[in-house]
Design a protein around this motif. Structure first.
Motif, PDB file in Angstrom:
ATOM      1  N   GLU A 194      12.081  -8.516   5.744  1.00  0.00           N
ATOM      2  CA  GLU A 194      10.743  -8.946   5.319  1.00  0.00           C
ATOM      3  C   GLU A 194       9.770  -8.932   6.480  1.00  0.00           C
ATOM      4  O   GLU A 194       8.621  -8.494   6.347  1.00  0.00           O
ATOM      5  CB  GLU A 194      10.833 -10.351   4.708  1.00  0.00           C
ATOM      6  CG  GLU A 194       9.496 -10.864   4.182  1.00  0.00           C
ATOM      7  CD  GLU A 194       9.641 -12.247   3.576  1.00  0.00           C
ATOM      8  OE1 GLU A 194       8.618 -12.775   3.098  1.00  0.00           O
ATOM      9  OE2 GLU A 194      10.766 -12.798   3.583  1.00  0.00           O
ATOM     10  N   ALA A 195      10.300  -9.435   7.679  1.00  0.00           N
ATOM     11  CA  ALA A 195       9.431  -9.426   8.859  1.00  0.00           C
ATOM     12  C   ALA A 195       9.075  -8.003   9.248  1.00  0.00           C
ATOM     13  O   ALA A 195       7.916  -7.697   9.564  1.00  0.00           O
ATOM     14  CB  ALA A 195      10.116 -10.151  10.020  1.00  0.00           C
ATOM     15  N   GLU A 196      10.109  -7.147   9.237  1.00  0.00           N
ATOM     16  CA  GLU A 196       9.834  -5.744   9.569  1.00  0.00           C
ATOM     17  C   GLU A 196       8.872  -5.126   8.552  1.00  0.00           C
ATOM     18  O   GLU A 196       7.939  -4.406   8.922  1.00  0.00           O
ATOM     19  CB  GLU A 196      11.160  -4.961   9.607  1.00  0.00           C
ATOM     20  CG  GLU A 196      12.090  -5.370  10.738  1.00  0.00           C
ATOM     21  CD  GLU A 196      13.410  -4.637  10.682  1.00  0.00           C
ATOM     22  OE1 GLU A 196      13.633  -3.937   9.652  1.00  0.00           O
ATOM     23  OE2 GLU A 196      14.228  -4.751  11.624  1.00  0.00           O
ATOM     24  N   CYS A 197       9.139  -5.483   7.345  1.00  0.00           N
ATOM     25  CA  CYS A 197       8.254  -4.920   6.302  1.00  0.00           C
ATOM     26  C   CYS A 197       6.842  -5.450   6.437  1.00  0.00           C
ATOM     27  O   CYS A 197       5.854  -4.719   6.228  1.00  0.00           O
ATOM     28  CB  CYS A 197       8.817  -5.261   4.920  1.00  0.00           C
ATOM     29  SG  CYS A 197      10.343  -4.384   4.525  1.00  0.00           S
ATOM     30  N   LYS A 198       6.747  -6.767   6.798  1.00  0.00           N
ATOM     31  CA  LYS A 198       5.401  -7.322   6.980  1.00  0.00           C
ATOM     32  C   LYS A 198       4.680  -6.638   8.131  1.00  0.00           C
ATOM     33  O   LYS A 198       3.491  -6.329   8.042  1.00  0.00           O
ATOM     34  CB  LYS A 198       5.485  -8.829   7.239  1.00  0.00           C
ATOM     35  CG  LYS A 198       5.744  -9.642   5.984  1.00  0.00           C
ATOM     36  CD  LYS A 198       5.706 -11.129   6.302  1.00  0.00           C
ATOM     37  CE  LYS A 198       5.899 -11.954   5.038  1.00  0.00           C
ATOM     38  NZ  LYS A 198       5.869 -13.406   5.329  1.00  0.00           N
ATOM     39  N   LYS A 199       5.479  -6.407   9.252  1.00  0.00           N
ATOM     40  CA  LYS A 199       4.860  -5.728  10.388  1.00  0.00           C
ATOM     41  C   LYS A 199       4.432  -4.328   9.983  1.00  0.00           C
ATOM     42  O   LYS A 199       3.311  -3.890  10.268  1.00  0.00           O
ATOM     43  CB  LYS A 199       5.861  -5.656  11.543  1.00  0.00           C
ATOM     44  CG  LYS A 199       5.308  -4.978  12.782  1.00  0.00           C
ATOM     45  CD  LYS A 199       6.329  -5.012  13.899  1.00  0.00           C
ATOM     46  CE  LYS A 199       5.785  -4.306  15.134  1.00  0.00           C
ATOM     47  NZ  LYS A 199       5.477  -2.906  14.891  1.00  0.00           N
ATOM     48  N   GLU A 200       5.361  -3.632   9.335  1.00  0.00           N
ATOM     49  CA  GLU A 200       5.004  -2.288   8.885  1.00  0.00           C
ATOM     50  C   GLU A 200       3.838  -2.327   7.887  1.00  0.00           C
ATOM     51  O   GLU A 200       2.938  -1.493   7.924  1.00  0.00           O
ATOM     52  CB  GLU A 200       6.225  -1.635   8.227  1.00  0.00           C
ATOM     53  CG  GLU A 200       7.363  -1.337   9.204  1.00  0.00           C
ATOM     54  CD  GLU A 200       8.560  -0.759   8.499  1.00  0.00           C
ATOM     55  OE1 GLU A 200       8.489  -0.632   7.247  1.00  0.00           O
ATOM     56  OE2 GLU A 200       9.560  -0.446   9.176  1.00  0.00           O
ATOM     57  N   MET A 202       1.486  -4.672   7.774  1.00  0.00           N
ATOM     58  CA  MET A 202       0.240  -4.953   8.474  1.00  0.00           C
ATOM     59  C   MET A 202      -0.263  -3.714   9.194  1.00  0.00           C
ATOM     60  O   MET A 202      -1.479  -3.414   9.174  1.00  0.00           O
ATOM     61  CB  MET A 202       0.442  -6.107   9.462  1.00  0.00           C
ATOM     62  CG  MET A 202       0.765  -7.444   8.790  1.00  0.00           C
ATOM     63  SD  MET A 202      -0.502  -7.981   7.628  1.00  0.00           S
ATOM     64  CE  MET A 202      -1.873  -8.267   8.730  1.00  0.00           C
ATOM     65  N   ASP A 203       0.725  -2.975   9.855  1.00  0.00           N
ATOM     66  CA  ASP A 203       0.305  -1.741  10.519  1.00  0.00           C
ATOM     67  C   ASP A 203      -0.291  -0.766   9.502  1.00  0.00           C
ATOM     68  O   ASP A 203      -1.363  -0.184   9.733  1.00  0.00           O
ATOM     69  CB  ASP A 203       1.509  -1.103  11.239  1.00  0.00           C
ATOM     70  CG  ASP A 203       1.997  -1.970  12.387  1.00  0.00           C
ATOM     71  OD1 ASP A 203       1.202  -2.816  12.869  1.00  0.00           O
ATOM     72  OD2 ASP A 203       3.166  -1.818  12.789  1.00  0.00           O
ATOM     73  N   LYS A 205      -1.443  -1.586   6.665  1.00  0.00           N
ATOM     74  CA  LYS A 205      -2.673  -2.159   6.093  1.00  0.00           C
ATOM     75  C   LYS A 205      -3.856  -1.931   7.023  1.00  0.00           C
ATOM     76  O   LYS A 205      -4.958  -1.550   6.570  1.00  0.00           O
ATOM     77  CB  LYS A 205      -2.465  -3.667   5.858  1.00  0.00           C
ATOM     78  CG  LYS A 205      -3.648  -4.345   5.173  1.00  0.00           C
ATOM     79  CD  LYS A 205      -3.318  -5.794   4.878  1.00  0.00           C
ATOM     80  CE  LYS A 205      -4.487  -6.462   4.153  1.00  0.00           C
ATOM     81  NZ  LYS A 205      -5.715  -6.467   4.940  1.00  0.00           N
TER      82      LYS A 205
END
Length: 429
Positions: A194-200, A202-203, A205
């Motif tokens: 989830e964190a990786e996905c959130k970072k990805e 946000m990037d 986004k």
């Protein structure tokens, strides 16, 4: 002689024996066949689906655990001539219940033999594989009887020693344990992912927002350019439309003016005709009757005039004649009065002044009567005076003024005339 026999699609007709003593059998499905009397043998076999419920109670598995298995099987007689011949050999002349009993025993035997080669876990956990295995093993045997297994399913598996329940509990516990471990690992992996996905995300986004902003800016600029061009075209179209509309309106107005002119001319023509009609109508209804009435009034006036003239002439003649008569009468009266006056004058001349005085005195009562006529309606005369002697003085004053009034009226001085008359009367004779 023979007879015709027919069957429906759910039955097979078996005709055996022929006209020449032949033992050949004829199989007819959903059709008809000819049979000889006393020679041919006619039999029927059902082709309908038969439902069987095989049940094996307390059968030991490969591990020695006694279990009970029930199933449901759908079977039917096959219609292929060779296989149908096998079925007829096995079941011709038997009832449906007898056919079901034979097939059921065959299936239950194969079910028992297969249960002895499998564990409880294999039977319980993979029922479809177990049922497929029973079909595979039993199909050749029942096929040799002309029977086809359409379907076979395991309905229920249970035991009397609660093995399956214990197996379920342990399995449930293991499954629960594996589930908890799996949930924890999944949550961990999910958090990391989830964190990786959130970072990805946000990037992506941020990148998408940047591209979106660029695209939006370009879109807005292009929209502004398009809007400017569209507004320009709209303004040109609007001006062209208004110009054309003004031209068309001017044309319409010119046409309307021409129509109004034509209508006005027609209206004038109609009004002129109406005036002519009204004039003729007035001439017919007013002028002619008026002229006739005027002529009538003129004739009547002339008649009245002539009547009045003749009447006036007659009246004048009447008046003239009356006047002449009255004049003659007056002349006669005048002559008599003149003669009377002449005689009076001669008498007056004879008497002199005394005669004149006598005439005045004769006239005084008449004069007094005329003067006192208004007083005849008077009932009382009240003389207001505080002194009784004033009444006498007022009466004396009136009497003293009487000669003056007579002198003014007749020109005779009573004071001069009365004295000579009174004096001789008072003197001694």
């Amino acid at each position: 002689m023979g007879n015709c026999h027919t069957v429906g699609p759910n039955e097979a007709l078996v005709v055996s024996g022929g006209c020449c003593g032949s033992d050949e059998k004829t199989y007819v499905v959903g059709g008809w066949s000819w049979a000889w009397w006393l020679i041919s043998d006619i039999q029927r076999i059902t082709l309908e689906i038969m439902t069987l419920q095989p049940k094996c109670e307390d059968v030991e598995t490969a591990e020695g655990v006694a279990i009970t298995v029930t199933g449901v099987a759908q079977v039917k007689v096959m219609t292929d001539n060779e296989l149908l011949a096998y079925a007829c050999e096995q079941f011709l002349g038997k009832s449906v219940m007898e056919i079901k009993s034979v097939i059921l025993q065959t299936l239950e035997g194969h079910l028992r033999s297969i249960l002895g080669t499998l564990t409880v876990e294999q039977i319980y956990q993979d029922r479809d594989r177990f049922a497929a295995l029973v079909r595979e093993v039993a199909a050749p045997d029942v096929g040799r009887m002309g029977i086809e297994i359409l379907s076979f399913t395991i309905k229920d598996v249970y035991d009397k020693v609660e093995y399956l329940s214990s197996l379920g509990k342990s399995q449930t516990a293991a499954v629960q344990r594996d589930a908890d471990i799996g949930v924890a690992e999944a949550e961990r992996d999910a958090g990391i992912r989830e964190a990786e996905c959130k970072k990805e995300m946000m990037d992506v986004k941020f990148l998408a927002d940047t591209k979106m902003a660029d695209s939006k800016r370009g879109l807005e600029m292009q929209k502004a350019a398009f809007n400017q061009e569209v507004n320009t075209k709209k303004a040109e179209a609007q001006l062209a439309y208004e110009l054309q509309a003004a031209k068309e309106q001017q044309k319409i107005r010119l046409e309307e003016i021409e129509i109004e002119v034509v209508q006005r001319k027609k209206q004038i023509t109609i009004e002129e005709k109406e005036i002519d009609r009204t004039e003729k109508e007035l001439i017919a209804t007013v002028k002619r009757p008026a002229e006739a009435e005027a002529y009538k009034m003129q004739q009547l006036a002339e008649g009245q005039k002539m009547k009045k003239v003749l009447t006036a002439q007659a009246e004048a003649e009447k008046i003239r004649r009356i006047g002449e008569a009255e004049a003659g009468c007056i002349e006669a009266i005048g002559k008599a009065e003149a003669e009377k006056m002449r005689l009076k004058a001669e008498a007056y001349q004879h008497y002199g002044e005394a005669a004149k005085t006598a005439l005045v005195l004769e006239a005084l009562p008449k004069i007094a009567g005329k003067v006192a006529a208004p007083l005849a309606q008077t009932q009382d005369i009240v003389i207001l005076s505080g002194d009784g002697s004033r009444v006498t003085s007022e009466v004396n004053r009136l009497l003293a003024e009487l000669p003056v009034s007579v002198n003014a009226l007749t020109g005779v001085d009573l004071m001069k005339e009365i004295t000579p008359l009174v004096l001789p009367s008072t003197s001694p004779k």
